[in-house]
Structures are given as C-alpha cells and as structure tokens.
Design a protein around this motif. Structure first.
Motif, mmCIF file in Angstrom:
data_model
loop_
_atom_site.group_PDB
_atom_site.id
_atom_site.type_symbol
_atom_site.label_atom_id
_atom_site.label_comp_id
_atom_site.label_asym_id
_atom_site.label_seq_id
_atom_site.Cartn_x
_atom_site.Cartn_y
_atom_site.Cartn_z
ATOM 1 N N GLY A 143 -0.834 -4.177 7.141
ATOM 2 C CA GLY A 143 0.398 -4.902 6.848
ATOM 3 C C GLY A 143 0.290 -5.852 5.677
ATOM 4 N N TYR A 144 -0.878 -6.469 5.479
ATOM 5 C CA TYR A 144 -1.053 -7.373 4.337
ATOM 6 C C TYR A 144 -0.984 -6.600 3.025
ATOM 7 C CZ TYR A 144 -2.460 -11.518 7.031
ATOM 8 O OH TYR A 144 -2.481 -12.614 7.860
ATOM 9 N N VAL A 145 -1.600 -5.428 3.006
ATOM 10 C CA VAL A 145 -1.576 -4.598 1.805
ATOM 11 C C VAL A 145 -0.153 -4.163 1.486
ATOM 12 C CG1 VAL A 145 -2.326 -2.393 0.833
ATOM 13 C CG2 VAL A 145 -3.960 -3.823 2.070
ATOM 14 N N GLN A 146 0.557 -3.686 2.509
ATOM 15 C CA GLN A 146 1.934 -3.240 2.312
ATOM 16 C C GLN A 146 2.821 -4.385 1.834
ATOM 17 O OE1 GLN A 146 3.795 0.051 3.003
ATOM 18 N NE2 GLN A 146 4.933 -1.221 1.558
ATOM 19 N N GLU A 164 4.372 3.963 1.216
ATOM 20 C CA GLU A 164 4.710 4.362 -0.149
ATOM 21 C C GLU A 164 4.326 5.818 -0.389
ATOM 22 O OE1 GLU A 164 6.374 2.200 -1.980
ATOM 23 O OE2 GLU A 164 6.136 0.668 -0.426
ATOM 24 N N THR A 165 3.208 6.239 0.183
ATOM 25 C CA THR A 165 2.777 7.623 -0.019
ATOM 26 C C THR A 165 3.692 8.611 0.701
ATOM 27 O OG1 THR A 165 1.251 7.690 1.885
ATOM 28 C CG2 THR A 165 0.383 6.834 -0.192
ATOM 29 N N LEU A 166 4.388 8.154 1.739
ATOM 30 C CA LEU A 166 5.299 9.035 2.469
ATOM 31 C C LEU A 166 6.555 9.346 1.672
ATOM 32 C CD1 LEU A 166 5.224 7.668 6.129
ATOM 33 C CD2 LEU A 166 4.136 9.743 5.251
ATOM 34 N N VAL A 167 7.016 8.372 0.885
ATOM 35 C CA VAL A 167 8.310 8.535 0.210
ATOM 36 C C VAL A 167 8.186 8.856 -1.265
ATOM 37 C CG1 VAL A 167 9.457 7.019 1.851
ATOM 38 C CG2 VAL A 167 8.505 6.054 -0.241
ATOM 39 N N ASP A 168 6.992 8.731 -1.830
ATOM 40 C CA ASP A 168 6.828 8.940 -3.270
ATOM 41 C C ASP A 168 5.667 9.893 -3.538
ATOM 42 O OD1 ASP A 168 6.615 8.829 -6.009
ATOM 43 O OD2 ASP A 168 6.847 6.655 -6.132
ATOM 44 N N PRO A 169 5.965 11.128 -3.924
ATOM 45 C CA PRO A 169 4.887 12.087 -4.187
ATOM 46 C C PRO A 169 3.915 11.625 -5.275
ATOM 47 C CG PRO A 169 7.014 13.197 -4.059
ATOM 48 C CD PRO A 169 7.298 11.727 -4.074
ATOM 49 N N ALA A 170 4.393 10.765 -6.185
ATOM 50 C CA ALA A 170 3.527 10.287 -7.257
ATOM 51 C C ALA A 170 2.415 9.385 -6.737
ATOM 52 C CB ALA A 170 4.348 9.536 -8.301
ATOM 53 N N LEU A 171 2.527 8.953 -5.462
ATOM 54 C CA LEU A 171 1.508 8.096 -4.858
ATOM 55 C C LEU A 171 0.766 8.806 -3.725
ATOM 56 C CD1 LEU A 171 3.548 4.758 -4.651
ATOM 57 C CD2 LEU A 171 1.836 5.395 -6.369
ATOM 58 N N ALA A 172 1.126 10.045 -3.469
ATOM 59 C CA ALA A 172 0.558 10.768 -2.326
ATOM 60 C C ALA A 172 -0.572 11.701 -2.748
ATOM 61 C CB ALA A 172 1.658 11.554 -1.631
ATOM 62 N N GLY A 173 -1.226 12.276 -1.753
ATOM 63 C CA GLY A 173 -2.239 13.273 -2.002
ATOM 64 C C GLY A 173 -3.362 12.781 -2.907
ATOM 65 N N ALA A 174 -3.617 13.555 -3.960
ATOM 66 C CA ALA A 174 -4.689 13.198 -4.884
ATOM 67 C C ALA A 174 -4.383 11.951 -5.686
ATOM 68 C CB ALA A 174 -4.942 14.385 -5.836
ATOM 69 N N ASN A 175 -3.145 11.462 -5.642
ATOM 70 C CA ASN A 175 -2.766 10.264 -6.378
ATOM 71 C C ASN A 175 -3.083 8.976 -5.618
ATOM 72 O OD1 ASN A 175 -1.647 11.714 -8.602
ATOM 73 N ND2 ASN A 175 0.156 12.141 -7.344
ATOM 74 N N ARG A 176 -3.525 9.100 -4.377
ATOM 75 C CA ARG A 176 -3.935 7.916 -3.613
ATOM 76 C C ARG A 176 -5.234 7.378 -4.195
ATOM 77 N NH1 ARG A 176 -3.330 10.061 2.653
ATOM 78 N NH2 ARG A 176 -1.150 10.726 2.515
ATOM 79 N N ASN A 177 -5.544 6.127 -3.853
ATOM 80 C CA ASN A 177 -6.847 5.611 -4.227
ATOM 81 C C ASN A 177 -7.917 6.341 -3.409
ATOM 82 O OD1 ASN A 177 -6.035 3.875 -6.202
ATOM 83 N ND2 ASN A 177 -5.886 2.092 -4.866
ATOM 84 N N PRO A 178 -9.011 6.749 -4.026
ATOM 85 C CA PRO A 178 -10.049 7.527 -3.331
ATOM 86 C C PRO A 178 -10.595 6.784 -2.113
ATOM 87 C CG PRO A 178 -10.432 7.536 -5.700
ATOM 88 C CD PRO A 178 -9.341 6.534 -5.440
ATOM 89 N N PHE A 206 -7.769 -1.780 -3.216
ATOM 90 C CA PHE A 206 -7.027 -1.706 -1.968
ATOM 91 C C PHE A 206 -6.346 -0.335 -1.881
ATOM 92 C CE2 PHE A 206 -6.479 -6.367 -3.109
ATOM 93 C CZ PHE A 206 -7.561 -6.780 -2.358
ATOM 94 N N PRO A 207 -6.058 0.120 -0.673
ATOM 95 C CA PRO A 207 -5.355 1.407 -0.546
ATOM 96 C C PRO A 207 -3.901 1.304 -0.983
ATOM 97 C CG PRO A 207 -5.584 0.353 1.599
ATOM 98 C CD PRO A 207 -6.379 -0.476 0.638
ATOM 99 N N ILE A 208 -3.380 2.413 -1.515
ATOM 100 C CA ILE A 208 -1.934 2.494 -1.719
ATOM 101 C C ILE A 208 -1.292 2.491 -0.333
ATOM 102 C CG2 ILE A 208 -0.029 3.870 -2.638
ATOM 103 C CD1 ILE A 208 -1.873 2.783 -4.793
ATOM 104 N N PRO A 209 -0.295 1.630 -0.085
ATOM 105 C CA PRO A 209 0.290 1.558 1.259
ATOM 106 C C PRO A 209 0.790 2.920 1.745
ATOM 107 C CG PRO A 209 1.046 -0.278 -0.082
ATOM 108 C CD PRO A 209 0.305 0.640 -0.997
ATOM 109 N N TYR A 210 0.512 3.194 2.994
ATOM 110 C CA TYR A 210 0.861 4.486 3.588
ATOM 111 C C TYR A 210 2.347 4.788 3.470
ATOM 112 C CZ TYR A 210 1.463 8.074 7.186
ATOM 113 O OH TYR A 210 1.804 9.221 7.871
ATOM 114 N N LEU A 251 -12.703 -2.716 6.287
ATOM 115 C CA LEU A 251 -12.229 -1.501 6.935
ATOM 116 C C LEU A 251 -10.723 -1.342 6.721
ATOM 117 C CD1 LEU A 251 -14.180 -1.816 10.312
ATOM 118 C CD2 LEU A 251 -14.744 -0.315 8.387
ATOM 119 N N THR A 252 -10.232 -1.885 5.603
ATOM 120 C CA THR A 252 -8.805 -1.917 5.332
ATOM 121 C C THR A 252 -8.228 -0.509 5.259
ATOM 122 O OG1 THR A 252 -9.205 -3.906 4.038
ATOM 123 C CG2 THR A 252 -7.049 -2.873 3.812
ATOM 124 N N SER A 253 -7.160 -0.285 5.999
ATOM 125 C CA SER A 253 -6.520 1.026 6.030
ATOM 126 C C SER A 253 -5.227 1.000 5.220
ATOM 127 C CB SER A 253 -6.200 1.418 7.474
ATOM 128 O OG SER A 253 -5.195 0.566 8.002
#
Length: 453
Positions: free
Chosen positions: A95-98, A437-451, A431-435, A89-91
């Motif tokens: 913290g481990y992912v980040q 990272e998605t806040l500060v880098d558009p290249a990792l946000a939105g549709a660029n996140r892991n599904p 694993f999910p892209i750390p949240y 259920l990794t979100s």
C-alpha cells in the motif's frame, strides 16, 4: 463525465485496517473552467504545493519508503505493508508503494495542467511575472516528481500533457532511466529561467532550482556541475547557513530558517502525517516508526552524533522507549517537511570535490564535510584518501538526515545498499511497479515490470 482537477487536500484520515488508507476529500473543479483568471491560477498553484505535501507524498508515505528501507528505522506496529519494507520483502501490492506512486503522478498531472493553461489566461491581474512564477514552479515540481520516480522506480512513463479525456496519455511506454533524468533536467532548466530570484523557502526561487540541480548532478556523477550548483547556493550565505546548534532549524517551533532551501509548510487543515507515526502515545502519536538501537547509539555518541542527539528522546520509565522528535508540534501535524537543507549541499559539494581529487585544505572535500560536523559539535574528520572521505560522507549522512528521505536513496546511488543491508539481490534497489497499475496499463505489465517482482 466531467474531468476533474484536484486542487487541495483538506483532511487526512488514517484507517486502522490492514493498510493505512489516506482518505482525502478534495475540491473538484471542472478542468475546462478551473484556470480562467489570476485567482484561479493562484489556487491551482497552491493546490500543486498541497499535492507535494500530501500524506502520500512528502507528508508521510514517500519518505517512509526511504526510512523503512534504510536499516535504521524499525517498525513496531502490526501492519504488513511497512513490515514488508523493513524486511526488504516489498511486494507489488504494498500500500505504501501504491499510494506514493499515485500521489507523485497526481502531482505531475496538476503541474501539467498549470503548464498547459496558465499561458493562455488573459487577466491584467495575472502579470507576466506571476505567469512566469507559476509556470516555473510547475516545471520545478514536475522535475522533483520525476526525480523521485526515477530514484525510486527507475525509468517511468513520461506524461507531459494534461489528461482531459480517457484517451489522453494512453499507450505511453516506459522511458529509460536516462531519458527520465533527461526530462528532469529539461524541466529544471525551464524553471530556472522563470522563477523569482527572491528567496521563499516554502515556494520556488532560482536557488531552490539550483539546489535540486546540485542533487541531480550528484546522481549523474557529473562532479563539476554538482560542485558548481552546490556552490551557487552555499555562496549565498546571507540567505543560507548551517544554523547552530543542529536543532535550531526545527526546535522551539522554528520554521523557514536559513537552514532550509525548500521546506513544505502545513496547517491544522493540511497536516503533516509524520508526527503521528514518530511520537509516543503520551504525546499524541502512535510510535510505529522508531530509531533502532544502532541509530540511537550513533546519535547519542558525542563523537558521531554530537548535538544531533536532539533528534531523539526517551519515554518515561518503565517504558524507556526511544522515539524520533523531528516532528513534534502542537497542534499535531503542523511540522514542516524538509525537502532540501543547506547541509545536504555541503555534503554534495564535499563528494563532488573528493571525486575531483580536491581532498584537503581550504575549499576542499574535507573542509565541507567538517563544516557539517562542526555545526553538530563533532570533531573534525581526519580522512585523507578518496575512499576514506566517501565512507565518512556516508556515515555523516546517516546521522545528519536520519528522518528525512535521504539514506536509502544514497546507499542505492553509491551501490552500497546490498553490502551494508545484506540484500539478497540488487533488484531490490528499485521499488515494484504497483500491481494495480500493471493490471490496467500494458505498458507497465509483463516484461515492463521492475525485475524480481
């Protein structure tokens, strides 16, 4: 603001709040002046290895993502982050992912800096041979880091130049998985031409590079080259052997045995965090990671675990709790971390040979599998078909590397994780892209996140 280079980790302190936070005071050096002579170049490379061995990378958190995902290790603590991982259920806020993601990119940043600065240093003490070694080691570590990102998160941003200003390395898109792996191979090829031939199990030699190449080609399903590079390392039997019994590579304070192709060394000032989580309180740990009943049964089975039962022990009554004892040393935290062992090369070659229909006889898939089993004191496998040998290899890895970063990634690689672990969806293979990272880098946000996250 001065640009800083993180040279080495001095201390790891674990907090007891919701997430374990690794507080690591670090020597800060102005990057414009850090690598100016032979001494500062050596210090920077030492810092690179300390980053690989840090608590958030191989010193604890990155292997933990594999341990806790693979179904054999249970979490007996109260924190939500590792509990999420064990339950799949990794979100994105885990913290481990980040922390693992951040540690790997810090390592890449240091490697980039060395690759950029070392060639321009003019110091008679920094010989061509030393320059080549440092550059080769930086290329190898960068390859390992991108390999770990690829198998954990898929295609990632390829940052290949140092960051000197806030505008450097901005707006870099995520690369495809194939392009990420292509960069791994490019770096390994560069490293192989630069590092020394002489064996050093805590640093990088030609055989270290070839061992990672064997693993790389296994993941690429290039069976011929996986076999070729595994054979190159196994064939150096003066330096690499399956030490016997199984516990000989770690018991009685052993370090840098012929079993190890690449192991990370630790000291009292640069500690390995594993023992803190594996050992029971009576031995100075917290026992918050422990083998589950199914793994204990496998390791204690003479027909399956053999003498690999040395990996586990039981606390005294009335607790009678099983714990892992691969990491156990006094002073606490001075255990090596095992990145590549020779037994892995045997199992890589076995799988590669199996897929090339070299199933039985001398120098075959079954002979390599049985070499690992014989060292463990287990009877030879009688598997004869491709399907049977692949299943036998899967089961062998389970008891050969239960406390190393192996099983989860191999179950994902072979597309067996969903059926064996009952995963609801294959998006959990990454694993999910750390949240953050998605806040500060558009290249990792939105549709660029892991599904799925």
């Amino acid at each position: 603001m001065k640009k800083i280079l993180y040279i080495f980790t001095i201390l790891i302190i674990f907090s007891s709040c919701k997430k374990f936070l690794d507080v690591q005071p670090q020597l800060q050096v102005d990057q414009d002046q850090a690598i100016v002579n032979a001494g500062t170049a050596a210090t920077a490379v030492s810092g690179l290895f300390n980053l690989v061995s840090s608590g958030n990378y191989y010193g604890s958190n990155f292997p933990a993502l594999s341990y806790l995902s693979a179904g054999d290790i249970q979490w007996s603590g109260s924190q939500s982050d590792p509990n999420e991982i064990t339950k799949h259920l990794t979100s994105a806020t885990n913290g481990y992912v980040q922390s693992a993601w951040t540690a790997i990119y810090k390592t890449i940043s240091q490697a980039n800096y060395i690759i950029d600065k070392v060639p321009g240093v003019n110091d008679s003490q920094l010989t061509t041979a030393l320059k080549n070694q440092y550059l080769g080691e930086a290329y190898f570590i960068r390859a390992l880091a991108y390999f770990d990102l690829a198998r954990g998160w898929g295609g990632v941003q390829l940052i290949l130049k140092p960051t000197y200003a806030s505008t450097d390395n901005s707006d870099i898109p995520r690369s495809s998985l194939s392009d990420t792996y292509a960069q791994v191979l490019k770096d390994l090829n560069a490293a192989e031409t630069l590092v020394p031939v002489a064996i050093n199990r805590n640093r990088v030699s030609v055989k270290t590079v070839q061992a990672l190449k064997a693993r790389f080609y296994l993941y690429q399903k290039n069976w011929a080259l996986a076999e070729q590079f595994a054979t190159s390392v196994i064939g150096d039997n003066a330096n690499y052997t399956l030490v016997a019994p199984y516990s000989a590579f770690f018991a009685n304070n052993a370090v840098a045995t012929n079993e190890s192709v690449f192991e990370l060394a630790y000291t009292t000032s640069n500690t390995n965090g594993h023992s803190n989580w594996w050992l029971p309180p009576a031995l100075g740990g917290r026992r918050e990671w422990s083998p589950n009943d199914a793994l204990v049964s496998l390791l204690n089975s003479p027909a399956i675990g053999g003498n690999r039962n040395a990996l586990i022990a039981q606390t005294a009554p009335p607790g009678n709790l099983w714990y892992g004892k691969l990491y156990y040393r006094t002073p606490l935290g001075t255990d090596p971390a095992y990145v590549i062992r020779i037994s892995e090369l045997y199992l890589i070659r076995s799988e590669a040979r199996a897929y090339q229909n070299n199933l039985s006889g001398v120098n075959s898939a079954i002979s390599d599998l049985n070499a690992v089993r014989a060292r463990a004191g287990v009877a030879a496998s009688t598997s004869a078909t491709l399907a049977d040998i692949l299943l036998a290899l899967e089961k062998e890895r389970q008891v050969e590397f239960p406390f190393e970063a192996d099983r989860w990634f191999n179950l994902v690689r072979t597309d067996r994780a969903q059926s064996l672990l009952g995963l609801p969806d294959k998006h959990l293979y990454l694993f999910p892209i750390p949240y953050n990272e998605t806040l500060v880098d558009p290249a990792l946000a939105g549709a660029n996140r892991n599904p799925g996250y």
